[in-house]
Motif scaffolding. Structure first.
Motif, short mmCIF file in Angstrom:
data_model
loop_
_atom_site.label_atom_id
_atom_site.label_comp_id
_atom_site.label_asym_id
_atom_site.label_seq_id
_atom_site.Cartn_x
_atom_site.Cartn_y
_atom_site.Cartn_z
N PHE A 28 -57.76 -31.50 0.10
CA PHE A 28 -57.53 -32.45 1.19
C PHE A 28 -57.18 -33.82 0.65
CE2 PHE A 28 -59.29 -35.88 3.82
CZ PHE A 28 -58.54 -35.70 4.96
N THR A 29 -56.15 -34.41 1.22
CA THR A 29 -55.79 -35.79 0.92
C THR A 29 -55.58 -36.51 2.25
OG1 THR A 29 -54.67 -35.09 -1.09
CG2 THR A 29 -54.15 -37.29 -0.28
N PRO A 30 -56.27 -37.61 2.50
CA PRO A 30 -56.10 -38.31 3.77
C PRO A 30 -54.68 -38.87 3.91
CG PRO A 30 -57.49 -39.57 2.30
CD PRO A 30 -57.23 -38.28 1.63
N CYS A 31 -54.21 -38.91 5.15
CA CYS A 31 -52.86 -39.43 5.44
C CYS A 31 -52.84 -40.95 5.46
CB CYS A 31 -52.38 -38.91 6.79
SG CYS A 31 -52.24 -37.12 6.86
N TRP A 32 -53.96 -41.56 5.81
CA TRP A 32 -54.05 -43.01 5.93
C TRP A 32 -55.03 -43.55 4.89
CZ3 TRP A 32 -55.03 -43.87 11.86
CH2 TRP A 32 -53.90 -43.50 12.58
N PRO A 33 -54.78 -44.75 4.39
CA PRO A 33 -55.79 -45.37 3.53
C PRO A 33 -57.01 -45.78 4.36
CG PRO A 33 -53.91 -46.85 3.85
CD PRO A 33 -53.57 -45.55 4.51
N PHE A 34 -58.14 -45.92 3.70
CA PHE A 34 -59.39 -46.26 4.37
C PHE A 34 -59.24 -47.49 5.27
CE2 PHE A 34 -63.39 -48.63 4.45
CZ PHE A 34 -64.23 -47.67 5.00
N GLU A 35 -58.61 -48.53 4.77
CA GLU A 35 -58.48 -49.78 5.52
C GLU A 35 -57.75 -49.56 6.84
OE1 GLU A 35 -57.71 -49.35 2.33
OE2 GLU A 35 -59.30 -50.53 1.37
N ARG A 36 -56.70 -48.75 6.84
CA ARG A 36 -55.98 -48.49 8.09
C ARG A 36 -56.85 -47.67 9.05
NH1 ARG A 36 -50.37 -45.10 9.10
NH2 ARG A 36 -50.44 -45.29 11.36
#
Length: 68
Positions: A28-36
């Motif tokens: 799994f790789t998130p589509c958005w960075p944490f900040e977004r």
């Protein structure tokens, strides 16, 4: 507000924002960075209507439940 440390069925006692296991096991790789993600979540929460406080009723409900 009084913190009683009592819990109800389904309560989440500990929650950690860590997806390293999902990355390791599911690639799994998130589509958005944490900040977004935080910014989007905050914007969504800010747009929600405040609901009635049912804290006292919830505490009374816990007192009526049988401990297993």
């Amino acid at each position: 507000m009084e913190v009683s440390n009592n819990s109800r069925l389904g309560d989440i006692r500990h929650n950690y924002a860590d997806f390293s296991k999902a990355r390791r096991l599911l690639s799994f790789t998130p589509c958005w960075p944490f900040e977004r993600g935080i910014a989007e979540s905050t914007r969504w929460v800010d747009g929600q209507q405040v609901q009635a406080d049912h804290d006292k009723a919830s505490i009374e409900e816990r007192k009526l439940k049988v401990e297993y």
